[in-house]
Structures are given as structure tokens and as C-alpha cells.
Write an enzyme that holds these catalytic residues in place. Structure first.
Site, short mmCIF file in Angstrom:
data_model
loop_
_atom_site.label_atom_id
_atom_site.label_comp_id
_atom_site.label_asym_id
_atom_site.label_seq_id
_atom_site.Cartn_x
_atom_site.Cartn_y
_atom_site.Cartn_z
CB ALA A 1 -3.32 -5.05 -4.92
CG LEU B 1 4.10 0.26 -0.14
CD1 LEU B 1 3.52 1.50 -0.78
CD2 LEU B 1 4.47 0.51 1.32
CE1 TYR B 2 8.84 -4.17 0.38
CE2 TYR B 2 7.15 -2.75 1.31
CZ TYR B 2 8.20 -3.64 1.48
OH TYR B 2 8.58 -4.01 2.74
CG LEU B 3 7.89 -8.64 -5.25
CD1 LEU B 3 7.15 -9.71 -4.45
CD2 LEU B 3 7.95 -9.04 -6.73
N GLY B 4 9.27 -7.17 -2.32
CA GLY B 4 10.66 -7.10 -1.90
C GLY B 4 11.61 -7.51 -3.02
CG HIS C 1 -0.98 1.49 2.73
ND1 HIS C 1 -1.72 1.16 3.87
CD2 HIS C 1 0.32 1.28 3.05
CE1 HIS C 1 -0.89 0.80 4.83
NE2 HIS C 1 0.35 0.86 4.38
CE LYS D 1 0.40 -3.16 2.22
NZ LYS D 1 -0.18 -2.14 3.07
CG ASP E 1 -8.41 -19.73 -10.01
OD1 ASP E 1 -8.15 -18.89 -10.90
OD2 ASP E 1 -7.95 -20.87 -10.01
#
Length: 507
Positions: free
Chosen positions: A94, A96-99, A184, A186, A191
Site C-alpha cells: 500500500a 500513494l503510488y508506484l513510480g 497516503h 505506506k 507473509d
């Protein structure tokens, strides 16, 4: 004392020297014992404060040896990829974003999914940030092939704030609309391993954007955050495949946050309250003396009137800053990439009369918006102005010697770390820290979805590690003085003052 012993040694008989040395060792041992006793009392009071919070917070008792701070972005990236390779059952991410350039990370996920057909991936991002196309793609476009290749193993969710709806949704352009509210949190879970952080998943956060990251090897706390991400995913858009391209659809039975924002808020409140009620029943006690660390997870969801983190953070600040410690003042270190503390936080810090406080923020050059294009280039000057106002208020209150500000400045690096550390009176090691996504600012309280973890420990090794973590951040921090704000490059355009007040809850 050593000089005194040396002087005595020149005149005292040998048999008395042995007795004197024994006395010195005894005094040193007694001093250490007294200090440890004071620390233990302070830890007990801190834990009691968190345990008395109402509504009740979940409480997890763990071994300090199972927790380890990470000190650098590159170590964080290595830890992420290593855990992806090791995961056998589930990966939950989780951010905000994935580059849009993170092809290597996506490739690592693809290889893990291909080699382990029973492995499940749940990925939660913000809808506005995750679909914003920079001209070279977006988080959604980068992840779409993964969804298409492994439809039975991959779930990609994108949260959309209900506060951006109706007329506002149509008139606010991309990037600016993200000021209304974001997902927002992170959280990175593999596992039975959890990484809590404030860092996103992009190249700068893996190379030269300093943040914080703590690894927890514990099944129960990992399950809590996996369940939290699942709860938020359930009220988010799902990324789906449609004839060779992706689309966003709401889950069945969930109101659309844009078209039915009021109903969506009501539905989300019920969902999150059910989650909180379920986990508030978890009140673990130490199994034995090795379980020397207690974890208290918190969330903040201002758009839905859920203010758990705000309430507990304020109580903790009052506990640390206003306690009448006979042993002396406690020490509090707070860091945020953005100097924009919420009013009650600021007032509590300034009005305190005992604890020593160090506030660490990004210098203008270490701000992610430094030298950016368009109007956003004025964001660092806005933070400078807010910082200067706080500095002046602390001085007017006569607290300038007790409250100090430091700015992180490292050539070529930006700064995004957030959290706090608490040191008991006369102690060189912290007994408490927080780790997570909140910046202690207005938008963290009012607009965004945040996740934070309070950690209280008596474990000597972990306390040393947390002290080392703070020291590694402060080695690039420089004191702020009145002269700082008089420098030519710190002059703030007049109009920025009014604008910063108008948009402060978006910063």
C-alpha cells in the site's frame, strides 16, 4: 573523577586504593541501576497512557529482537525485493503510488507470481496519483500487464477521496486535485514480515530521498496491517482488464465516491468502524520477559471523521511535554519532511515548560518541490514562512533555548522522513518512536488516509538501533537561527504568505 583517583593514588596506600576502586565501581553500578529504574518507570507510564486510550487501541506484545530499523533508501529497496523473492503466500503493498519507471520491481513481482501459483498480491494505491499520466505512463499502466498475466493472483485497488466530487471533480486539473485528499498509507507486508514506512515505491525513494523504514518479523502485527489494507481496498476502485486496456470499477454494493459521495462516506465509516472494533479486542500481554516491546497501531481518516492517530498523538505530546519530571526534562525529537504542524500540536510544543524539543524538517533544497515547474516551486518558500512563524512564536514564549529547529540538507538528496522519538529524563536512548505515513500537518489530519504505529520498548538493542536511526538523520541536519531566515535565498514573496494560509490544509 578519574583525575581525582589519579591524585589519590599518588598518596594513598595500596590496600586503600583497592577499596576506593571498589567504591567507585559500586557508585557507577548504582547510578546505572537508578537510571534503568527511572527508564522502566517512564516506559510503564507511557504504556499506561496508550492502554488507557478510549476507544481502546489494539495492543501487540512482541520481542524487540524481531524489529529492525532500516537506515537508507537503497537498503529499503533491497529489503523489498528480498521479501518479494521469499514470500510464499501473500504480498500486500500500500502506497500513494508506484513510480512509472519501476520495471525492475514489477518484474520481481511477476517472477514471484509465476514461480508460486498460490501466491496472492494485493496492491493498494491512490486513484488520483496512480492514474496521473506523466506522459510516460502511470502506476496503473505499469501494473496493468501484471493484472492481465495473473488475473487469479493479483488484486489492484485504487482509493478515491469522496471530497473530490460534483463540480469540483470537473474543474480541478490533475495534480492540483490531489490536494483535496489522498490514500497516503505506506504498508508493505510479506507473509509474516511487515515493513512500516513513509516511503512510496519509486526510484527516488529507493535511491536519494531519505525516509524512515522499520521491519517487523511478527505474524500478528503483519496480519493487522494486511487486514487494514483489505478493508480500504474493499471501498476502492478495482483495476480491471477491458478489451486490452485497464478500467476502474467499484466493487459490488459499494457506492461510487464521485457520484454518491455522501453514501460512500456512510458506507466507509461502517466498514472502518467494524475493522477497528474487531482489532480493539486484541490486547496481548507479554508471554515472558523477552516480550519487551509493545506496538499500538493507529489510523487517521479525516474525511470520515475518524481521528484515532490525531487524538493519541496529541495525548502523547502532552504526556511528554507537560509531565513534571523530578528526574529532569524528557527529550522529544519530531521530524517531518514538511514543516506544517497542526495548530494544537504547535501550541502544545510551544506552551510546554519542561521537555527539550528538537524539530527536524527539510531545508528548501531538500524539499521535493524545490525548483519544480509552475506554481509548485513556491511550496518550499511557503514552508519556510510557516517555519519562521513557529520560530518567532517559540522565541516570544521564551522557549527558544528549549525548542530547537534543525534542517536536513544533503547535496543531491531530498527529505521525506516523519515520526517522533521520546527519551526519558537523563537517558541517552529512546524508549518510544512512531513509524508511518502522517506528517503531523493539517492534511494528514483532515484530508488523507494515514496509518501509524506507536512503539514502546525496554529492549536495549532496539533502543540503540532507534537512537542510531535518529543520529543517521541528524548527521545531515543543521541548526536554524534568526540568521537562517535573513539569507537572500530564504526571502519569501509577499503573496506566498496569504496563499499559504489559504491552502494550508492541502500542504
Amino acid at each position: 573523577m578519574l583525575a581525582s583517583i589519579a591524585a589519590i593514588r599518588r598518596v594513598a596506600p595500596a590496600h586503600r586504593l583497592a577499596s576506593l576502586s571498589a567504591c567507585v565501581r559500586q557508585l557507577a553500578t548504582q547510578g546505572t541501576a537508578i537510571a534503568n529504574h527511572c527508564d522502566q518507570e517512564y516506559i510503564a507510564r507511557t504504556r499506561q497512557l496508550l492502554q488507557d486510550a478510549r476507544p481502546a487501541l489494539p495492543r501487540f506484545a512482541v520481542q524487540g529482537e524481531s524489529i529492525k530499523p532500516i537506515l537508507s533508501p537503497s537498503q529499503f529497496y533491497s529489503e523489498m525485493k528480498d521479501n518479494i523473492r521469499k514470500a510464499q503466500k501473500s504480498i500486500t503493498l500500500a502506497a500513494l503510488y508506484l513510480g512509472h519507471t519501476e520495471n525492475d520491481l514489477v518484474q520481481a513481482l511477476s517472477e514471484a507470481l509465476q514461480s508460486r501459483p498460490n501466491l496472492k498480491l494485493n496492491l493498494l494505491l491512490d486513484s488520483l496519483r496512480g492514474t496521473r499520466d506523466s506522459g510516460k505512463g502511470s502506476s496503473a499502466s505499469l501494473l496493468y500487464p501484471l493484472l492481465k498475466a495473473y488475473p487469479d493472483q493479483v488484486k489492484i485497488s485504487m482509493y478515491h477521496t469522496p471530497d473530490l466530487s460534483g463540480f469540483l471533480k470537473h474543474v480541478m486539473p490533475p495534480r492540483f486535485n490531489e490536494g483535496i485528499g489522498l490514500m497516503h498509507m505506506k504498508v508493505y507486508a510479506f507473509d509474516e514480515t511487515l515493513i512500516m514506512s513513509g516511503a512510496n515505491m519509486s526510484h527516488d525513494y529507493f535511491t536519494d530521498r531519505q525516509d524512515r523504514y522499520i521491519v517487523f518479523h511478527n505474524k500478528d502485527i503483519t496480519e493487522y496491517y494486511r487486514d487494514l489494507v483489505s478493508a480500504v481496498s474493499s471501498i476502492s476502485y478495482s483495476l480491471q482488464d477491458k478489451e486490452g486496456s485497464f478500467k476502474l470499477n467499484m466493487n459490488d454494493g459499494v457506492p461510487d465516491p464521485v457520484k454518491e459521495s455522501k453514501r460512500f462516506k456512510q458506507h466507509t465509516v461502517k466498514t472502518v468502524r467494524a475493522f477497528l472494533k474487531k482489532w480493539s479486542k486484541i490486547q496481548q500481554s507479554p508471554k515472558d520477559d523477552s516480550y519487551d516491546t509493545t506496538l499500538y497501531p493507529l489510523i487517521q481518516m479525516g474525511p470520515f471523521g475518524l481521528h484515532q492517530d490525531e487524538r493519541v498523538t496529541l495525548s502523547m505530546l502532552e504526556h511528554v511535554l507537560h509531565a513534571d519530571e523530578q528526574e529532569g526534562p524528557a527529550k522529544l525529537f519530531i521530524t517531518s519532511g514538511y514543516f506544517n504542524f497542526e495548530k494544537r500540536y504547535s501550541q502544545t510544543i510551544i506552551n510546554s515548560k519542561t521537555a527539550e524539543v528538537r524539530l527536524i524538517a527539510a531545508s528548501p533544497e531538500a524539499n521535493g518541490f524545490y525548483n519544480s515547474a509552475g506554481i509548485s516551486k513556491y511550496i518550499p518558500p511557503a514552508y519556510t514562512l510557516i517555519e519562521q512563524r513557529f520560530f518567532n512564536k517559540a522565541k516570544a514564549a521564551g522557549s527558544e533555548e528549549r525548542i530547537k529547529i534543525e534542517e536536513y540538507a544533503r547535496k543531491g538528496w531530498t527529505y521525506h522522513a516523519k515520526g517522533l522519538w521520546v527519551y526519558p529524563p537523563k537517558s541517552d536512548l529512546p524508549v518510544m518512536t512512531t513509524i508511518g505515513s502522517p506528517n503531523f500537518g493539517y492534511r494528514s489530519i483532515v484530508r488523507d488516509l494515514e496509518a501509524q504505529l506507536f512503539l514502546v520498548t525496554s529492549n536495549a538493542g532496539l533502543r540503540r538501533d532507534l537512537h542510531e536511526e535518529l543520529s543517521s538523520l541528524r548527521q545531515y541536519a543543521h541548526p536554524v537561527t534568526e540568521q537562517t531566515f535573513k539569507a537572500p535565498d530564504r526571502r519569501v514573496p509577499v503573496w506566498v504568505g496569504g496563499a499559504s494560509r489559504a491552502i494550508r490544509t492541502m500542504m
